[in-house]
Scaffold this motif. Structure first.
Motif, PDB file in Angstrom:
ATOM      1  N   GLU A  84      47.009  45.381  36.567  1.00 54.09           N
ATOM      2  CA  GLU A  84      47.667  44.205  37.327  1.00 54.09           C
ATOM      3  C   GLU A  84      47.899  44.985  38.780  1.00 54.09           C
ATOM      4  OE1 GLU A  84      48.636  44.975  34.564  1.00 54.09           O
ATOM      5  OE2 GLU A  84      48.667  43.299  33.291  1.00 54.09           O
ATOM      6  N   ALA A  85      48.273  46.142  38.929  1.00 53.05           N
ATOM      7  CA  ALA A  85      48.701  46.616  40.307  1.00 53.05           C
ATOM      8  C   ALA A  85      47.452  47.232  40.805  1.00 53.05           C
ATOM      9  CB  ALA A  85      49.654  48.167  39.710  1.00 53.05           C
ATOM     10  N   ARG A  86      46.351  47.637  40.133  1.00 55.49           N
ATOM     11  CA  ARG A  86      45.224  47.970  40.709  1.00 55.49           C
ATOM     12  C   ARG A  86      44.389  46.881  41.244  1.00 55.49           C
ATOM     13  NH1 ARG A  86      41.381  52.295  37.465  1.00 55.49           N
ATOM     14  NH2 ARG A  86      43.464  53.580  38.288  1.00 55.49           N
ATOM     15  N   ILE A  87      44.605  45.715  40.635  1.00 54.28           N
ATOM     16  CA  ILE A  87      43.701  44.515  41.395  1.00 54.28           C
ATOM     17  C   ILE A  87      44.613  43.992  42.663  1.00 54.28           C
ATOM     18  CG2 ILE A  87      43.863  42.068  40.818  1.00 54.28           C
ATOM     19  CD1 ILE A  87      42.682  42.656  38.009  1.00 54.28           C
ATOM     20  N   GLY A  88      46.057  44.257  42.481  1.00 52.25           N
ATOM     21  CA  GLY A  88      46.827  43.686  43.682  1.00 52.25           C
ATOM     22  C   GLY A  88      46.589  44.681  44.614  1.00 52.25           C
ATOM     23  N   PHE A  89      46.189  45.894  44.476  1.00 53.62           N
ATOM     24  CA  PHE A  89      45.828  46.706  45.734  1.00 53.62           C
ATOM     25  C   PHE A  89      44.691  46.530  46.465  1.00 53.62           C
ATOM     26  CE2 PHE A  89      43.413  50.492  47.157  1.00 53.62           C
ATOM     27  CZ  PHE A  89      44.281  51.223  47.805  1.00 53.62           C
ATOM     28  N   TYR A  90      43.629  45.964  45.660  1.00 51.46           N
ATOM     29  CA  TYR A  90      42.449  45.574  46.126  1.00 51.46           C
ATOM     30  C   TYR A  90      42.429  44.437  46.827  1.00 51.46           C
ATOM     31  CZ  TYR A  90      40.152  49.843  44.508  1.00 51.46           C
ATOM     32  OH  TYR A  90      39.787  51.100  44.322  1.00 51.46           O
ATOM     33  N   GLN A  91      43.209  43.552  46.375  1.00 51.43           N
ATOM     34  CA  GLN A  91      43.385  42.202  46.855  1.00 51.43           C
ATOM     35  C   GLN A  91      44.196  42.190  48.198  1.00 51.43           C
ATOM     36  OE1 GLN A  91      45.953  40.221  43.625  1.00 51.43           O
ATOM     37  NE2 GLN A  91      44.044  38.829  43.369  1.00 51.43           N
ATOM     38  N   ALA A 126      30.569  44.636  47.772  1.00 46.93           N
ATOM     39  CA  ALA A 126      30.392  44.824  46.146  1.00 46.93           C
ATOM     40  C   ALA A 126      31.552  44.951  45.688  1.00 46.93           C
ATOM     41  CB  ALA A 126      29.422  46.016  45.877  1.00 46.93           C
ATOM     42  N   VAL A 127      32.837  45.408  46.263  1.00 50.14           N
ATOM     43  CA  VAL A 127      33.985  45.637  45.852  1.00 50.14           C
ATOM     44  C   VAL A 127      34.778  44.163  45.831  1.00 50.14           C
ATOM     45  CG1 VAL A 127      36.458  46.340  46.288  1.00 50.14           C
ATOM     46  CG2 VAL A 127      34.356  47.768  46.719  1.00 50.14           C
ATOM     47  N   GLN A 128      34.432  43.292  46.936  1.00 45.83           N
ATOM     48  CA  GLN A 128      34.888  42.007  46.982  1.00 45.83           C
ATOM     49  C   GLN A 128      34.435  41.233  45.481  1.00 45.83           C
ATOM     50  OE1 GLN A 128      33.998  40.100  50.386  1.00 45.83           O
ATOM     51  NE2 GLN A 128      36.148  38.704  50.302  1.00 45.83           N
ATOM     52  N   THR A 129      33.234  41.177  45.259  1.00 49.59           N
ATOM     53  CA  THR A 129      32.608  40.741  44.043  1.00 49.59           C
ATOM     54  C   THR A 129      33.213  41.195  42.948  1.00 49.59           C
ATOM     55  OG1 THR A 129      30.254  40.388  45.142  1.00 49.59           O
ATOM     56  CG2 THR A 129      30.380  40.135  42.906  1.00 49.59           C
ATOM     57  N   ALA A 130      33.312  42.462  42.752  1.00 52.31           N
ATOM     58  CA  ALA A 130      34.046  43.209  41.446  1.00 52.31           C
ATOM     59  C   ALA A 130      35.409  42.778  41.346  1.00 52.31           C
ATOM     60  CB  ALA A 130      34.034  44.361  41.578  1.00 52.31           C
ATOM     61  N   VAL A 139      39.832  39.509  38.664  1.00 52.16           N
ATOM     62  CA  VAL A 139      40.741  38.497  38.601  1.00 52.16           C
ATOM     63  C   VAL A 139      40.532  37.510  37.468  1.00 52.16           C
ATOM     64  CG1 VAL A 139      41.843  36.768  40.063  1.00 52.16           C
ATOM     65  CG2 VAL A 139      41.389  38.950  41.031  1.00 52.16           C
ATOM     66  N   GLY A 140      39.309  37.048  37.430  1.00 52.98           N
ATOM     67  CA  GLY A 140      39.208  36.109  36.295  1.00 52.98           C
ATOM     68  C   GLY A 140      39.185  36.542  35.131  1.00 52.98           C
ATOM     69  N   THR A 141      38.660  37.877  34.816  1.00 54.17           N
ATOM     70  CA  THR A 141      38.905  38.381  33.238  1.00 54.17           C
ATOM     71  C   THR A 141      40.438  38.730  33.149  1.00 54.17           C
ATOM     72  OG1 THR A 141      38.591  40.651  34.255  1.00 54.17           O
ATOM     73  CG2 THR A 141      36.619  39.587  33.496  1.00 54.17           C
ATOM     74  N   LEU A 142      41.179  39.057  34.028  1.00 57.34           N
ATOM     75  CA  LEU A 142      42.541  39.190  33.664  1.00 57.34           C
ATOM     76  C   LEU A 142      43.251  38.009  33.362  1.00 57.34           C
ATOM     77  CD1 LEU A 142      45.119  41.218  33.870  1.00 57.34           C
ATOM     78  CD2 LEU A 142      45.336  40.500  36.350  1.00 57.34           C
ATOM     79  N   GLU A 143      42.989  36.923  34.173  1.00 52.50           N
ATOM     80  CA  GLU A 143      43.366  35.670  33.694  1.00 52.50           C
ATOM     81  C   GLU A 143      42.865  35.087  32.275  1.00 52.50           C
ATOM     82  OE1 GLU A 143      45.661  32.366  33.773  1.00 52.50           O
ATOM     83  OE2 GLU A 143      45.756  34.024  35.287  1.00 52.50           O
TER      84      GLU A 143
END
Length: 227
Positions: free
Chosen positions: A9-16, A38-42, A47-51
């Motif tokens: 969760e924190a890692r996704i938040g960092f890139y967001q 590519a980072v934006q697409t990943a 985000v979708g898989t976390l949900e």
């Protein structure tokens, strides 16, 4: 401290928090625009898989709770039938268990006799009573043990019953003043068995801070005492 957090969760938040800045300044900050894309697409995929993971975990929790409730109800209803079989067997015999394809209950093993009292202590309380405490290794699974307590003062040979206790403690509030030595005899008793006698002699010494000191000596119960 790591630059990029380890937890998902924190890692996704960092890139967001960084992707918009990276996209606006990709070339100026020396990054490849394609790599930032590519980072934006990943990030979108993550985000979708976390949900999806959160939804699946909630569903799994609900499924576990539903299963627990269903099994609990199954067992409650099943125990009603089993208890009916037990009730019938009390009057019709063990053959009822065979009809129900249930094992015949084993005859409970006899419980051993109560143990012998040990680790006896005697302490004078604030109102002049002598508080007695001890330990007793009784068989596992037993209850209803009562401790019979007898007393001999000084050199007397006739024990006097002074009371019974349902726990391993007793206050002797009738001990005469000025006694220098007293012996207590304790026996653990259940409705179906009795334990061995234990005897403890308490000697009173010089007062410390206004309270007489006590010394406990384990002694042997004489036939007279154990009678």
């Amino acid at each position: 401290m790591k630059l990029v957090p380890k937890k998902k969760e924190a890692r996704i938040g960092f890139y967001q928090a960084h992707i918009a800045t990276w996209a606006a300044n990709a070339v100026a900050m020396g990054a490849s625009a394609a790599d930032v894309t590519a980072v934006q697409t990943a990030l979108t995929t993550a985000v979708g898989t976390l949900e999806a993971q959160r939804v699946a975990q909630t569903a799994a929790k609900s499924a576990v709770q539903a299963c627990d409730q269903a099994v609990a109800r199954l067992n409650a209803l099943g125990m009603v039938v089993i208890e009916q079989v037990r009730t019938k067997a009390r009057t019709a015999g063990d053959g009822v268990y065979t009809l129900a394809d249930l094992p015949v209950p084993a005859t409970p093993a006899a419980k051993g006799a109560p143990g012998k009292s040990t680790d006896f202590t005697a302490t004078l309380n604030d109102i002049g009573g002598l508080e007695l405490k001890w330990k007793c290794p009784n068989p596992a699974g037993t209850s209803g043990t009562i401790y019979q307590i007898f007393r001999l003062i000084g050199e007397s040979v006739e024990p006097i019953y002074i009371g019974g206790a349902g726990s391993k403690t007793f206050v002797d509030s009738t001990l005469p003043a000025g006694v220098q030595k007293v012996t207590y005899q304790i026996q653990a008793v259940r409705s179906t068995a009795v334990g061995p006698w234990a005897a403890f002699t308490v000697k009173f010494g010089a007062a410390v801070n206004g309270v007489a000191s006590t010394q406990v000596i384990e002694t042997q119960a004489t036939p007279k005492m154990a009678a």
